[in-house]
Structure formats: structure tokens, C-alpha cells
Enzyme design. Structure first.
Site, PDB file in Angstrom:
ATOM      1  N   TYR A 174       0.867  -1.187   0.000  1.00  0.00           N
ATOM      2  CA  TYR A 174       0.000   0.000   0.000  1.00  0.00           C
ATOM      3  C   TYR A 174       0.905   1.238   0.000  1.00  0.00           C
ATOM      4  O   TYR A 174       2.097   1.159   0.320  1.00  0.00           O
ATOM      5  CB  TYR A 174      -0.901  -0.038   1.250  1.00  0.00           C
ATOM      6  CG  TYR A 174      -1.889   1.102   1.324  1.00  0.00           C
ATOM      7  CD1 TYR A 174      -2.951   1.172   0.427  1.00  0.00           C
ATOM      8  CD2 TYR A 174      -1.749   2.099   2.283  1.00  0.00           C
ATOM      9  CE1 TYR A 174      -3.844   2.230   0.500  1.00  0.00           C
ATOM     10  CE2 TYR A 174      -2.644   3.158   2.353  1.00  0.00           C
ATOM     11  CZ  TYR A 174      -3.690   3.209   1.457  1.00  0.00           C
ATOM     12  OH  TYR A 174      -4.566   4.254   1.517  1.00  0.00           O
ATOM     13  N   ASN A 176       1.645   3.661   1.804  1.00  0.00           N
ATOM     14  CA  ASN A 176       2.442   4.127   2.960  1.00  0.00           C
ATOM     15  C   ASN A 176       3.628   3.208   3.267  1.00  0.00           C
ATOM     16  O   ASN A 176       4.415   3.494   4.159  1.00  0.00           O
ATOM     17  CB  ASN A 176       1.546   4.247   4.207  1.00  0.00           C
ATOM     18  CG  ASN A 176       0.975   2.913   4.654  1.00  0.00           C
ATOM     19  OD1 ASN A 176       0.999   1.936   3.918  1.00  0.00           O
ATOM     20  ND2 ASN A 176       0.440   2.872   5.854  1.00  0.00           N
ATOM     21  N   LYS A 177       3.761   2.105   2.519  1.00  0.00           N
ATOM     22  CA  LYS A 177       4.784   1.110   2.846  1.00  0.00           C
ATOM     23  C   LYS A 177       6.152   1.502   2.290  1.00  0.00           C
ATOM     24  O   LYS A 177       6.287   2.482   1.556  1.00  0.00           O
ATOM     25  CB  LYS A 177       4.362  -0.261   2.291  1.00  0.00           C
ATOM     26  CG  LYS A 177       3.074  -0.793   2.899  1.00  0.00           C
ATOM     27  CD  LYS A 177       3.235  -1.056   4.380  1.00  0.00           C
ATOM     28  CE  LYS A 177       2.091  -1.845   4.996  1.00  0.00           C
ATOM     29  NZ  LYS A 177       0.794  -1.198   4.961  1.00  0.00           N
ATOM     30  N   GLN A 178       7.190   0.697   2.635  1.00  0.00           N
ATOM     31  CA  GLN A 178       8.558   1.007   2.194  1.00  0.00           C
ATOM     32  C   GLN A 178       8.648   1.088   0.673  1.00  0.00           C
ATOM     33  O   GLN A 178       9.384   1.915   0.132  1.00  0.00           O
ATOM     34  CB  GLN A 178       9.539  -0.055   2.709  1.00  0.00           C
ATOM     35  CG  GLN A 178       9.797   0.008   4.210  1.00  0.00           C
ATOM     36  CD  GLN A 178       8.844  -0.881   4.988  1.00  0.00           C
ATOM     37  OE1 GLN A 178       7.801  -1.299   4.495  1.00  0.00           O
ATOM     38  NE2 GLN A 178       9.201  -1.159   6.230  1.00  0.00           N
ATOM     39  N   ARG A 246      14.429   6.873   5.295  1.00  0.00           N
ATOM     40  CA  ARG A 246      13.589   6.619   6.486  1.00  0.00           C
ATOM     41  C   ARG A 246      14.447   6.543   7.739  1.00  0.00           C
ATOM     42  O   ARG A 246      14.068   7.062   8.799  1.00  0.00           O
ATOM     43  CB  ARG A 246      12.791   5.324   6.298  1.00  0.00           C
ATOM     44  CG  ARG A 246      11.625   5.469   5.324  1.00  0.00           C
ATOM     45  CD  ARG A 246      10.880   4.149   5.161  1.00  0.00           C
ATOM     46  NE  ARG A 246       9.819   4.248   4.187  1.00  0.00           N
ATOM     47  CZ  ARG A 246       8.542   4.533   4.480  1.00  0.00           C
ATOM     48  NH1 ARG A 246       8.170   4.740   5.716  1.00  0.00           N
ATOM     49  NH2 ARG A 246       7.638   4.619   3.523  1.00  0.00           N
TER      50      ARG A 246
END
Ligand code: PLP
Length: 365
Positions: A174, A176-178, A246
Site C-alpha cells: 500500500y 504508505n509502505k517502504q 527513512r
């Protein structure tokens, strides 16, 4: 407003997606196997099956692990609801056990105490990208399906990558994932029979050679399109840079928030364990109302989310299984105090400072 998450999409994504659009082969084309192989290589897995979502991957992985009607699967109450829901798809029962207060992952000894003669599998979750104590769960001698939906890039205490174990592990894509494919997921494992079964069941139970429309078992439409796989391939090319971004943001948050008394930050990596950074979740001091803090952050232009609610206290789970407050006190306390701050690879130092100032203001510091 600084958003809580934001994907990185560039020219390479556009180029690879356009190529698929122009090829005319939008699904079940060459990008599917390419994406699967590239992903498997990155996490050190022998096999990978791309599917339409992490939830679909969990469903098929649980079926492949032999979970069926009336079985019990031990899992974490502190997770995205999809992990427990996927157990219900097969009319099995998610059995919760409390979490470790430091890593926030399913506690090994709590899980062990929940084993009964009906337990068919364990479904530990690498919550917020922190690896589970996999050696602890492997010592049970039960089939494992690992919910690694949040944990791309993580590694276990022995230094091996999440995704490289023989048992099925599921990742999700999705936005928002890495890495993202818009919507999507993948099941990796060391077992060719798991791949064969999942490849068939994601495609209506079609036989492996795909030449003949012979559906020799029940299946689903859980396919991932070539458009999505092309996006995933481009995202994989920039994965290391995005993970480094990140990690940079996480380190900057740690510095900026270190002096806020009583604010719990994500746990630091223990020994060789490595978090695959996914979200930056803090727990507000006990005297503060988390939802008021979220509202005050919003007023200062910072989006944040209550993350995550305890699954067993959701109305559906309460009604269906009679769960109530007090069953899993560590999970309930953490769930009541947790919020996710803006977190994506290109968050700037000045945005991080803005978030820190806003959070201090929201907590009255
Ligand atoms: C822990 C966990 N499990 C499962 C899922 C489900 O993934 P998806 O939204 O791709 O179905 C997610 C992702 O949102 C997740 O964070």
C-alpha cells in the site's frame, strides 16, 4: 499540512508503467515474474508470489499452512486488523496473546501459554517493522505465517533477513509502505509447493501450466497486475535509498524528541536486530489524552494518526468473541497512547523540527 505518509514516485516509475501500458499486456505478463524474482532476491527468499494485497497474501499463506475451519491461530492484538481478519476468512479463530512492552510484538511466552490442541499455526506480526523473536516462535514446532507487511528491510537477531526463513512471510505494498504498487502484496517462502499452491489460488485455482482453463481447486482473484508489478520494480530499484531516507528521518526524530519527558519513542535496535523503518510511532505520557494531542497537532499543520487500536477491542471482535478491556493490558495501554507522526523518506529537517515543536506545544512543554 505535513501528511503522515507520502510515496516517492519518479520518472522511472512512469517509464516502466508506461511500457506496460503500451505493451498491451496489462496482467499475467512478463513483469509479474520479474517483480517476484527481484523481490525474492532482495529478501533472500527462494520463492515469491505477488498478490493483490497484503491481506490476500495472508489469506493464501494461512491456507497453504493448512489452517481451516475450527482451527486456532495465535496472533497479536496489536496489529492492523487485517492480520486477525485473514484468520477468520478460513473460519478459523484468531487467539490473541499480549505483547512485549519494548518491541510491541507478540510476546513469545504469552503466545506459548495460549497454545491448545486446536492451535494449527502462529501468526506473529513484525509491528512497525521491528522483527519478531523468530527463534522463540520456531521453538514451538508449529507452522508459522509471518505478517511482515510492515517489515521490508528488517533483519532478525541472528542477522538474517525477514523473508529469508523457510516459512511463508507476507509483505504489503500500500502507498504508505517502504515500497508501493498502489495496492499489492507478496508471499515469500522456501517451499516450492507453497508457491505452486498460491500461484494457483490467486488465479481462481487454475492449474500451474495455465494453458488450459482447468480449475482443479477453489481459488480467488488475488492477482497483481503487470502495471502494479512495473511500479514495484521501479520502487525496488530505489529501495535502498528510500530505506536510508527513512532511517535518517528516524534518527532526526530521536534527536528532536529526546528531551520530551515521558514520551516513549520506538525501541532502539537490540543487538543484531534491525527495524525496517515503516512508521514513527510515539506513545504520549500517560497523563495526556492521545486524541487531544492529535487534534492539537492538526491545528498546527501536522497530520498524525491513532496507531494502532487494539484489535480485540474493536466492536466486531467484541461482539463476535466477547472480548473486553483488561484482557491484554500491555497492548491496551500502548494502543491508547500511540500515535504515528509524519514519516516518509524525503521529510526535511525543517519539517521534522516543525513536528517536534508542534508536539511539544500539544503536550504543553
Ligand atoms: C501489519 C499489517 N498486516 C496486514 C496488512 C494488510 O496489507 P494490505 O493493506 O495490503 O491488505 C498491513 C498493511 O496495511 C499491515 O500493516
Amino acid at each position: 499540512m505535513i501528511p503522515v505518509a507520502q510515496p516517492v514516485i519518479g520518472e522511472r516509475e512512469e517509464e516502466l508503467v508506461l511500457e506496460v501500458l503500451r505493451s498491451g499486456q496489462l496482467s499475467l505478463g512478463p513483469r509479474l515474474a520479474e517483480f517476484e524474482q527481484a523481490f525474492a532476491a532482495r529478501v533472500g527468499a527462494a520463492h515469491a508470489s505477488a498478490v493483490s494485497s497484503g491481506t490476500a497474501g495472508l489469506h493464501l499463506a494461512l491456507r497453504a499452512a493448512g489452517v481451516g475451519e475450527g482451527d486456532e491461530v495465535i496472533t497479536s492484538p496489536f496489529s492492523f486488523v487485517a492480520s486477525a481478519n485473514s484468520v477468520l476468512f478460513e473460519r478459523a479463530r484468531p487467539v490473541f496473546a499480549d505483547i512485549d512492552p519494548v518491541t510491541l510484538n507478540l510476546g513469545v511466552e504469552a503466545a506459548r501459554a495460549a497454545v491448545t490442541e486446536r492451535t494449527t499455526a502462529l501468526l506473529p506480526v513484525d509491528i512497525f517493522g521491528y522483527p519478531v523473536d523468530i527463534a522463540g516462535f520456531e521453538s514451538f514446532g508449529l507452522p508459522i505465517v509471518e505478517d511482515a507487511c510492515e517489515a521490508l528491510g528488517a533483519s532478525y537477531a541472528d542477522g538474517t533477513l525477514v523473508g529469508s526463513r523457510p516459512h511463508p512471510s507476507v509483505f504489503a505494498f500500500y502507498a504508505n509502505k517502504q515500497i508501493t504498487t498502489g495496492e499489492g502484496g507478496i508471499v515469500v517462502s522456501g517451499d516450492p509447493a507453497v508457491k505452486e499452491r498460491i500461484d494457483s489460488e490467486r488465479n481462481q485455482g487454475r492449474a500451474p501450466d495455465m494453458d488450459w482453463l482447468d480449475h482443479d481447486r477453489l481459488g480467488f482473484n488475488y492477482r497483481l497486475s503487470d502495471i502494479a508489478c512495473a511500479l514495484g520494480l521501479a520502487q525496488l530499484e530505489r529501495l535502498e535509498a528510500m530505506l536510508a531516507g527513512r532511517a535518517r528521518v528516524a534518527a532526526a526524530y530521536r534527536d528532536a524528541l529526546a528531551d520530551i519527558e515521558g514520551l516513549a519513542l520506538p525501541c532502539e535496535d537490540r543487538d543484531a536486530e534491525r527495524r525496517g523503518w515503516f512508521v514513527f510511532v510515539v506513545q504520549v505520557p500517560g497523563a495526556h489524552d492521545r486524541d487531544t494531542v492529535i487534534e492539537r497537532l492538526r491545528e498546527q499543520g501536522v497530520q498524525s494518526k491513532p496507531y494502532l487500536p487494539a484489535i480485540h477491542l474493536m466492536s466486531f471482535y467484541r461482539e463476535r468473541f466477547g472480548h473486553r478491556e483488561g484482557e491484554f493490558p500491555v497492548c491496551e495501554d500502548v494502543a491508547a497512547r500511540s500515535l504515528a507522526l509524519p514519516f516518509f523518506p524525503h521529510l526535511t529537517d525543517s519539517q521534522i523540527e516543525q513536528v517536534a515543536v508542534a508536539l511539544r506545544g500539544a503536550l504543553g512543554r
